[in-house]
Design an enzyme around this catalytic site. Structure first.
Site, PDB file in Angstrom:
ATOM      1  N   TRP A  61       0.836  -1.200   0.000  1.00 22.27           N
ATOM      2  CA  TRP A  61       0.000   0.000   0.000  1.00 22.27           C
ATOM      3  C   TRP A  61       0.867   1.244   0.000  1.00 22.27           C
ATOM      4  O   TRP A  61       2.041   1.208   0.360  1.00 22.27           O
ATOM      5  CB  TRP A  61      -1.052   0.004   1.117  1.00 22.27           C
ATOM      6  CG  TRP A  61      -0.586  -0.196   2.546  1.00 22.27           C
ATOM      7  CD1 TRP A  61       0.632  -0.629   2.974  1.00 22.27           C
ATOM      8  CD2 TRP A  61      -1.373   0.003   3.721  1.00 22.27           C
ATOM      9  NE1 TRP A  61       0.651  -0.702   4.343  1.00 22.27           N
ATOM     10  CE2 TRP A  61      -0.554  -0.326   4.835  1.00 22.27           C
ATOM     11  CE3 TRP A  61      -2.681   0.424   3.960  1.00 22.27           C
ATOM     12  CZ2 TRP A  61      -1.014  -0.238   6.153  1.00 22.27           C
ATOM     13  CZ3 TRP A  61      -3.132   0.506   5.276  1.00 22.27           C
ATOM     14  CH2 TRP A  61      -2.301   0.170   6.360  1.00 22.27           C
ATOM     15  N   ASN A  62       0.234   2.351  -0.466  1.00 26.15           N
ATOM     16  CA  ASN A  62       0.919   3.627  -0.599  1.00 26.15           C
ATOM     17  C   ASN A  62       0.088   4.715   0.055  1.00 26.15           C
ATOM     18  O   ASN A  62      -1.095   4.513   0.345  1.00 26.15           O
ATOM     19  CB  ASN A  62       1.078   3.996  -2.078  1.00 26.15           C
ATOM     20  CG  ASN A  62       1.840   2.955  -2.858  1.00 26.15           C
ATOM     21  OD1 ASN A  62       2.999   2.706  -2.614  1.00 26.15           O
ATOM     22  ND2 ASN A  62       1.169   2.305  -3.807  1.00 26.15           N
ATOM     23  N   HIS A  69      -6.616  19.584  -8.338  1.00 26.79           N
ATOM     24  CA  HIS A  69      -6.805  19.820  -9.778  1.00 26.79           C
ATOM     25  C   HIS A  69      -5.641  19.223 -10.566  1.00 26.79           C
ATOM     26  O   HIS A  69      -4.960  19.921 -11.324  1.00 26.79           O
ATOM     27  CB  HIS A  69      -6.988  21.321 -10.048  1.00 26.79           C
ATOM     28  CG  HIS A  69      -8.209  21.870  -9.385  1.00 26.79           C
ATOM     29  ND1 HIS A  69      -9.377  22.161 -10.059  1.00 26.79           N
ATOM     30  CD2 HIS A  69      -8.461  22.121  -8.079  1.00 26.79           C
ATOM     31  CE1 HIS A  69     -10.285  22.579  -9.196  1.00 26.79           C
ATOM     32  NE2 HIS A  69      -9.752  22.566  -7.986  1.00 26.79           N
ATOM     33  N   HIS A  73      -9.781  15.462 -13.728  1.00 24.45           N
ATOM     34  CA  HIS A  73     -10.374  15.939 -12.476  1.00 24.45           C
ATOM     35  C   HIS A  73     -11.646  16.718 -12.697  1.00 24.45           C
ATOM     36  O   HIS A  73     -11.979  17.093 -13.820  1.00 24.45           O
ATOM     37  CB  HIS A  73      -9.344  16.738 -11.659  1.00 24.45           C
ATOM     38  CG  HIS A  73      -9.056  18.108 -12.185  1.00 24.45           C
ATOM     39  ND1 HIS A  73      -8.044  18.362 -13.075  1.00 24.45           N
ATOM     40  CD2 HIS A  73      -9.638  19.309 -11.931  1.00 24.45           C
ATOM     41  CE1 HIS A  73      -8.025  19.665 -13.348  1.00 24.45           C
ATOM     42  NE2 HIS A  73      -8.990  20.246 -12.682  1.00 24.45           N
ATOM     43  N   ASP A  75     -14.080  19.965 -11.527  1.00 22.86           N
ATOM     44  CA  ASP A  75     -14.135  21.309 -10.943  1.00 22.86           C
ATOM     45  C   ASP A  75     -15.517  21.509 -10.326  1.00 22.86           C
ATOM     46  O   ASP A  75     -16.534  21.454 -11.041  1.00 22.86           O
ATOM     47  CB  ASP A  75     -13.963  22.396 -12.017  1.00 22.86           C
ATOM     48  CG  ASP A  75     -12.558  22.502 -12.588  1.00 22.86           C
ATOM     49  OD1 ASP A  75     -11.615  21.937 -12.028  1.00 22.86           O
ATOM     50  OD2 ASP A  75     -12.436  23.197 -13.632  1.00 22.86           O
ATOM     51  N   HIS A  79     -14.916  26.202  -6.659  1.00 26.61           N
ATOM     52  CA  HIS A  79     -13.549  26.442  -7.135  1.00 26.61           C
ATOM     53  C   HIS A  79     -13.352  27.892  -7.571  1.00 26.61           C
ATOM     54  O   HIS A  79     -12.255  28.434  -7.461  1.00 26.61           O
ATOM     55  CB  HIS A  79     -13.264  25.503  -8.311  1.00 26.61           C
ATOM     56  CG  HIS A  79     -11.924  25.657  -8.951  1.00 26.61           C
ATOM     57  ND1 HIS A  79     -10.754  25.844  -8.263  1.00 26.61           N
ATOM     58  CD2 HIS A  79     -11.570  25.629 -10.271  1.00 26.61           C
ATOM     59  CE1 HIS A  79      -9.747  25.918  -9.108  1.00 26.61           C
ATOM     60  NE2 HIS A  79     -10.206  25.819 -10.322  1.00 26.61           N
ATOM     61  N   HIS A 207     -14.424  28.867 -16.463  1.00 31.20           N
ATOM     62  CA  HIS A 207     -14.500  28.733 -15.012  1.00 31.20           C
ATOM     63  C   HIS A 207     -15.482  29.759 -14.441  1.00 31.20           C
ATOM     64  O   HIS A 207     -16.346  29.417 -13.630  1.00 31.20           O
ATOM     65  CB  HIS A 207     -13.114  28.958 -14.390  1.00 31.20           C
ATOM     66  CG  HIS A 207     -12.169  27.812 -14.560  1.00 31.20           C
ATOM     67  ND1 HIS A 207     -11.425  27.612 -15.691  1.00 31.20           N
ATOM     68  CD2 HIS A 207     -11.845  26.789 -13.728  1.00 31.20           C
ATOM     69  CE1 HIS A 207     -10.686  26.522 -15.550  1.00 31.20           C
ATOM     70  NE2 HIS A 207     -10.918  26.004 -14.376  1.00 31.20           N
TER      71      HIS A 207
HETATM   72  C1  23J Z   1      -6.916  27.934 -11.282  1.00 29.68           C
HETATM   73  C2  23J Z   1      -6.704  29.047 -12.079  1.00 29.68           C
HETATM   74  C3  23J Z   1      -6.807  28.940 -13.449  1.00 29.68           C
HETATM   75  C4  23J Z   1      -7.137  27.725 -14.008  1.00 29.68           C
HETATM   76  C5  23J Z   1      -7.370  26.594 -13.211  1.00 29.68           C
HETATM   77  C6  23J Z   1      -7.246  26.720 -11.853  1.00 29.68           C
HETATM   78  C7  23J Z   1      -7.730  25.277 -13.812  1.00 29.68           C
HETATM   79  O1  23J Z   1      -7.582  25.050 -14.974  1.00 29.68           O
HETATM   80  C8  23J Z   1      -8.353  24.218 -13.008  1.00 29.68           C
HETATM   81  O2  23J Z   1      -7.835  23.092 -12.938  1.00 29.68           O
HETATM   82  O3  23J Z   1      -9.421  24.445 -12.453  1.00 29.68           O
HETATM   83  S1  23J Z   1      -7.270  27.611 -15.754  1.00 29.68           S
HETATM   84 MN    MN Z   2      -9.672  22.293 -12.198  1.00 26.19          MN
END
Ligand code: 23J
Ligand code: MN
Length: 258
Positions: A61-62, A69, A73, A75, A79, A207
């Site tokens: 195990w690890n 992120h 993944h 979001d 976030h 985002h």
């Molecule tokens: C934080 C700031 C800019 C970006 C991102 C995160 C991501 O791409 C992310 O993984 O949510 S562009």
């Molecule tokens: Mn992300």
């Protein structure tokens, strides 16, 4: 026959295939590199606990460390500042982690122009050919970028002016967030926004608009080429990290045998 029995039979016969949309997660997984003054995420790291040795004679195990992120993944709305009052990743309803998916393929355009941006006209053209975007579902944006994911230099494609990776135009991101019936966007690149999106108005519009509308992102997907334009079912399985802004995820799709 009831629906679940039909699904069990279709899985057993192979009429419905399980397609793994996730990239492998390892210390070689490429990560986002934001320019100064922004803080950056650490990548993925594994540490051995024991491997059939004095620390554990019958077990391996690890433990791991890494950013939320990193790699394929999810979001969550929280976030982004626009979604700060929204769900963290543990609060996203399970019913919203499974839904219909469509695939818009702009891999030819992205091969010509690594800064290609998906437009509202592109989405309208897709809808004219394939019908409306699915309510409660996902728009999966194929760019061919998954073929670069084994090599961070190719994947981030950065020169002196910054990263060059395809994304979604500002007005299309706004429309997807505010007008369309989808609940999330999935991409093959390191983030849902284009490499050049730090310079857009607003910055990082995917985002800002999607997460601000209580919608979701999925990144670093692969195998979108194995899905039909419409008619597949996406299953996203981020870890249920309390107060998490996102999580590495296993992302699967159910699609027809091809
Ligand atoms: C934080 C700031 C800019 C970006 C991102 C995160 C991501 O791409 C992310 O993984 O949510 S562009
Ligand atoms: Mn992300």
């Amino acid at each position: 026959m009831d629906t679940l029995s039909a699904l069990i039979d279709a899985l057993a016969s192979g009429a419905v295939e399980v397609v793994d949309l996730s990239q492998p997660l390892s210390e070689a997984t490429p990560v986002l590199r934001l320019p100064p003054p922004f803080a950056n995420t650490p990548g993925w790291k594994m540490h051995l606990i024991s491997r059939y040795d004095e620390g554990g004679p019958a077990w391996y195990w690890n433990w791991f460390e890494g950013g939320e992120h990193v790699g394929t993944h999810f979001d969550a709305p929280i976030h982004w500042i626009t979604g700060r009052d929204g769900d963290d990743v543990s609060q996203v309803p399970a019913s919203r982690l499974i839904g219909p998916a469509v695939v818009i393929d702009k891999s030819a355009e992205a091969a010509e122009n690594p800064d290609y941006l998906l437009t509202i006209d592109d989405i309208r053209a897709f809808e004219a050919a394939h019908g409306p975007l699915p309510a409660g579902g996902w728009l999966l944006y194929r760019t061919g970028w998954d073929a670069r994911a084994h090599d961070e230099r190719l994947f981030l494609n950065t020169d002196e002016r910054g990263p060059h990776t395809p994304g979604i135009a500002v007005e299309a991101a706004r429309w997807l967030a505010e007008e369309s019936p989808i609940i999330g966007v999935g991409v093959e690149t390191v983030g849902t926004d284009a490499g050049a999106a730090h310079s857009f108005t607003p910055p990082f519009p995917c985002h800002a608009f999607l997460l601000g509308a209580g919608k979701y992102g999925l990144t670093q997907l692969t195998n979108l080429a194995r899905l039909p334009a419409t008619g597949s079912v996406l299953i996203a399985a981020p870890l249920k990290i309390v107060r998490g802004s996102g999580s590495p995820a296993r992302v699967l799709a159910l699609g027809p045998r091809r």
